[in-house]
Design a protein around this motif. Structure first.
Motif, mmCIF file in Angstrom:
data_model
loop_
_atom_site.group_PDB
_atom_site.id
_atom_site.type_symbol
_atom_site.label_atom_id
_atom_site.label_comp_id
_atom_site.label_asym_id
_atom_site.label_seq_id
_atom_site.Cartn_x
_atom_site.Cartn_y
_atom_site.Cartn_z
ATOM 1 N N VAL A 135 0.838 -1.206 0.000
ATOM 2 C CA VAL A 135 0.000 0.000 0.000
ATOM 3 C C VAL A 135 0.871 1.254 0.000
ATOM 4 O O VAL A 135 0.617 2.213 -0.736
ATOM 5 C CB VAL A 135 -0.963 0.004 1.208
ATOM 6 N N GLN A 136 1.913 1.256 0.814
ATOM 7 C CA GLN A 136 2.830 2.397 0.858
ATOM 8 C C GLN A 136 3.499 2.607 -0.493
ATOM 9 O O GLN A 136 3.629 3.745 -0.968
ATOM 10 C CB GLN A 136 3.884 2.172 1.936
ATOM 11 N N GLN A 137 3.903 1.536 -1.122
ATOM 12 C CA GLN A 137 4.551 1.639 -2.431
ATOM 13 C C GLN A 137 3.592 2.203 -3.483
ATOM 14 O O GLN A 137 3.979 3.055 -4.291
ATOM 15 C CB GLN A 137 5.060 0.260 -2.861
ATOM 16 N N LEU A 138 2.356 1.739 -3.473
ATOM 17 C CA LEU A 138 1.367 2.229 -4.435
ATOM 18 C C LEU A 138 1.063 3.711 -4.206
ATOM 19 O O LEU A 138 0.940 4.489 -5.158
ATOM 20 C CB LEU A 138 0.080 1.410 -4.337
ATOM 21 N N ASN B 146 1.660 9.260 -5.942
ATOM 22 C CA ASN B 146 2.099 10.617 -5.621
ATOM 23 C C ASN B 146 3.139 11.126 -6.615
ATOM 24 O O ASN B 146 3.190 12.327 -6.916
ATOM 25 C CB ASN B 146 2.682 10.669 -4.202
ATOM 26 N N GLN B 147 3.943 10.213 -7.142
ATOM 27 C CA GLN B 147 4.978 10.585 -8.108
ATOM 28 C C GLN B 147 4.438 10.668 -9.532
ATOM 29 O O GLN B 147 5.183 11.010 -10.457
ATOM 30 C CB GLN B 147 6.123 9.560 -8.049
ATOM 31 N N GLY B 148 3.180 10.360 -9.709
ATOM 32 C CA GLY B 148 2.564 10.424 -11.025
ATOM 33 C C GLY B 148 2.941 9.274 -11.936
ATOM 34 O O GLY B 148 2.778 9.359 -13.160
ATOM 35 N N LYS B 149 3.424 8.175 -11.354
ATOM 36 C CA LYS B 149 3.891 7.049 -12.159
ATOM 37 C C LYS B 149 2.793 6.030 -12.449
ATOM 38 O O LYS B 149 2.954 5.176 -13.313
ATOM 39 C CB LYS B 149 5.073 6.369 -11.467
ATOM 40 N N ILE B 150 1.723 6.080 -11.675
ATOM 41 C CA ILE B 150 0.577 5.209 -11.951
ATOM 42 C C ILE B 150 -0.699 6.032 -11.802
ATOM 43 O O ILE B 150 -0.762 6.978 -11.049
ATOM 44 C CB ILE B 150 0.511 3.996 -10.987
ATOM 45 N N PHE B 151 -1.697 5.690 -12.550
ATOM 46 C CA PHE B 151 -3.045 6.254 -12.396
ATOM 47 C C PHE B 151 -4.054 5.316 -13.042
ATOM 48 O O PHE B 151 -4.881 4.718 -12.365
ATOM 49 C CB PHE B 151 -3.162 7.646 -13.005
ATOM 50 N N ALA B 152 -3.933 5.143 -14.350
ATOM 51 C CA ALA B 152 -4.882 4.292 -15.071
ATOM 52 C C ALA B 152 -4.828 2.842 -14.597
ATOM 53 O O ALA B 152 -5.830 2.126 -14.662
ATOM 54 C CB ALA B 152 -4.620 4.364 -16.573
ATOM 55 N N THR B 153 -3.665 2.421 -14.107
ATOM 56 C CA THR B 153 -3.524 1.032 -13.652
ATOM 57 C C THR B 153 -3.838 0.860 -12.161
ATOM 58 O O THR B 153 -3.811 -0.264 -11.653
ATOM 59 C CB THR B 153 -2.093 0.528 -13.908
ATOM 60 N N LEU B 154 -4.124 1.961 -11.468
ATOM 61 C CA LEU B 154 -4.342 1.894 -10.025
ATOM 62 C C LEU B 154 -5.459 0.926 -9.634
ATOM 63 O O LEU B 154 -5.261 0.110 -8.722
ATOM 64 C CB LEU B 154 -4.618 3.289 -9.463
ATOM 65 N N PRO B 155 -6.642 0.979 -10.266
ATOM 66 C CA PRO B 155 -7.700 0.036 -9.862
ATOM 67 C C PRO B 155 -7.260 -1.422 -9.943
ATOM 68 O O PRO B 155 -7.505 -2.199 -9.012
ATOM 69 C CB PRO B 155 -8.833 0.345 -10.855
ATOM 70 N N ASP B 156 -6.616 -1.797 -11.049
ATOM 71 C CA ASP B 156 -6.180 -3.182 -11.194
ATOM 72 C C ASP B 156 -5.134 -3.556 -10.150
ATOM 73 O O ASP B 156 -5.139 -4.669 -9.614
ATOM 74 C CB ASP B 156 -5.612 -3.419 -12.592
ATOM 75 N N MET B 157 -4.241 -2.634 -9.851
ATOM 76 C CA MET B 157 -3.190 -2.917 -8.876
ATOM 77 C C MET B 157 -3.788 -3.086 -7.481
ATOM 78 O O MET B 157 -3.365 -3.954 -6.709
ATOM 79 C CB MET B 157 -2.141 -1.807 -8.900
ATOM 80 N N LEU B 158 -4.775 -2.260 -7.147
ATOM 81 C CA LEU B 158 -5.444 -2.394 -5.854
ATOM 82 C C LEU B 158 -6.244 -3.692 -5.794
ATOM 83 O O LEU B 158 -6.278 -4.370 -4.765
ATOM 84 C CB LEU B 158 -6.367 -1.195 -5.616
ATOM 85 N N GLY B 159 -6.878 -4.030 -6.915
ATOM 86 C CA GLY B 159 -7.632 -5.271 -6.970
ATOM 87 C C GLY B 159 -6.756 -6.481 -6.732
ATOM 88 O O GLY B 159 -7.155 -7.442 -6.055
ATOM 89 N N LYS B 160 -5.550 -6.446 -7.257
ATOM 90 C CA LYS B 160 -4.621 -7.554 -7.064
ATOM 91 C C LYS B 160 -4.225 -7.692 -5.596
ATOM 92 O O LYS B 160 -4.011 -8.809 -5.108
ATOM 93 C CB LYS B 160 -3.382 -7.352 -7.926
ATOM 94 N N PRO C 65 -2.811 15.715 0.107
ATOM 95 C CA PRO C 65 -2.672 15.886 -1.336
ATOM 96 C C PRO C 65 -3.820 15.196 -2.080
ATOM 97 O O PRO C 65 -4.399 14.228 -1.592
ATOM 98 C CB PRO C 65 -1.334 15.201 -1.652
ATOM 99 N N ARG C 66 -4.114 15.695 -3.245
ATOM 100 C CA ARG C 66 -5.200 15.143 -4.046
ATOM 101 C C ARG C 66 -4.980 13.665 -4.337
ATOM 102 O O ARG C 66 -5.928 12.879 -4.371
ATOM 103 C CB ARG C 66 -5.314 15.941 -5.348
ATOM 104 N N SER C 67 -3.724 13.278 -4.545
ATOM 105 C CA SER C 67 -3.428 11.889 -4.880
ATOM 106 C C SER C 67 -3.846 10.924 -3.773
ATOM 107 O O SER C 67 -4.246 9.776 -4.050
ATOM 108 C CB SER C 67 -1.934 11.721 -5.171
ATOM 109 N N GLU C 68 -3.753 11.353 -2.526
ATOM 110 C CA GLU C 68 -4.137 10.485 -1.411
ATOM 111 C C GLU C 68 -5.646 10.232 -1.426
ATOM 112 O O GLU C 68 -6.116 9.126 -1.136
ATOM 113 C CB GLU C 68 -3.723 11.108 -0.071
#
Length: 322
Positions: free
Chosen positions: A11-14, A19-33, A217-220
């Protein structure tokens, strides 16, 4: 490393990557995993308070004292007593007792600054927030769920009265609550003879309060939104006790704050829909629970007059599929 520590690290890594803008579109799938990776652990005994009459008498005594003084206060020992009794399976102790008393104490500003900080941290401790969370459905859900509810009340009180909690405190809370959302699999609402569990309603309350914390931050807030959508997708308990309307209230509120939140929810819904396009109905209880949980959430969203138009339009496009 324990299963909880492993998931906390993920969770911390995600959160860092988002926050670094390296993931967004893949976030749902990564959380699902992350959710799908959780392994059920062996059931163990849940310890709950049994001193119901004594506890109720003490709660009433504290309530009476608070109301009769112009300078209310509470001791550390009394706080520890109240926290311990959030685990009670008796509604008169937990719900109508401890929960109501905590609300009175916040309104009366009975806590010292140090007590607020300590209580905020204590309610997020693993033995409370994640108590027996990897095990099959059990009575520890009351402690977990009501800890979240008290925490949401503390955030409201801090934002409007205390102004004690720091940005670091709130970031730590995002970490813990985000993890909790991904792990909580007990979606029971009202439990016969034991009262309200209502974890997903309390999660909705918590997310609404966190959505209004300006130092975050908005990302959180995006992370938490995506996490709860993915958790809702996978919960195998029927969410039939108003959780859908509570969650719709939170989602409509945050998506009206900024277009980015609206785009995030739309992304999550589209990702969810994509997984259903070619799916075939399964003769299983879990499949139909998830199917109708989805229906109820989408229907609750369509009833919100304040839902951003792009989201309303998209739900209308997929209406035939739910």
């Amino acid at each position: 490393m324990t299963q909880l520590e492993t998931i906390q690290t993920t969770v911390q890594q995600l959160r860092t990557l988002l926050n670094q803008g390296k993931i967004f579109a893949t976030l749902p799938d990564m959380l699902g995993k992350v959710i799908d990776s959780v392994a059920t652990e062996s059931k163990t005994r849940v310890s709950v308070p049994r001193d119901d009459k004594t506890a109720i008498a003490r709660i009433r005594s504290i309530q009476k004292r608070i109301k009769q003084t112009s300078d209310p206060s509470i001791t550390d020992d009394e706080i520890a007593f109240l926290v311990a009794h959030l685990a009670s399976t008796k509604p008169a102790v937990r719900d109508k007792g401890v929960f109501f008393l905590f609300n009175d104490l916040f309104q009366a500003e009975a806590f010292t600054n140090e007590q607020v900080k300590a209580l905020f941290k204590r309610l997020q401790a693993p033995d409370i927030l994640f108590s027996h969370i990897f095990e099959p459905q059990n009575d520890a859900v009351f402690l977990r769920s009501f800890a979240v509810m008290i925490l949401s009340g503390m955030i409201y009180a801090d934002q409007n009265r205390y102004h004690i909690l720091s940005k670091a405190d709130y970031l730590a809370t995002v970490q813990n609550i985000g993890t909790y959302i991904l792990l909580e699999r007990d979606g029971r609402g009202y439990v016969e003879t034991k009262g309200w569990a209502h974890a997903f309603t309390h999660i909705g309350n918590m997310l609404e309060e966190l959505s209004q914390v300006d130092v975050l931050p908005r990302s959180e807030k995006v992370f938490l939104m995506a996490a709860v959508v993915e958790a809702w997708r996978r919960i195998e308990t029927p969410l039939i006790f108003g959780e859908d309307h509570r969650m719709a209230l939170y989602l409509s509120g945050i998506t009206n704050v900024n277009q980015f939140y609206s785009e995030t929810l739309l992304m999550c819904l589209k990702n969810w829909q994509h997984t259903l396009v070619n799916i075939r109905p399964q003769e299983s209880y879990a499949f139909w629970v998830r199917w109708y949980n989805r229906n109820r959430l989408l229907q609750a969203l369509t009833l919100r007059a304040d839902l951003p138009q792009p989201i309303t339009d998209y739900i209308q496009q997929i209406v035939d599929l739910f």
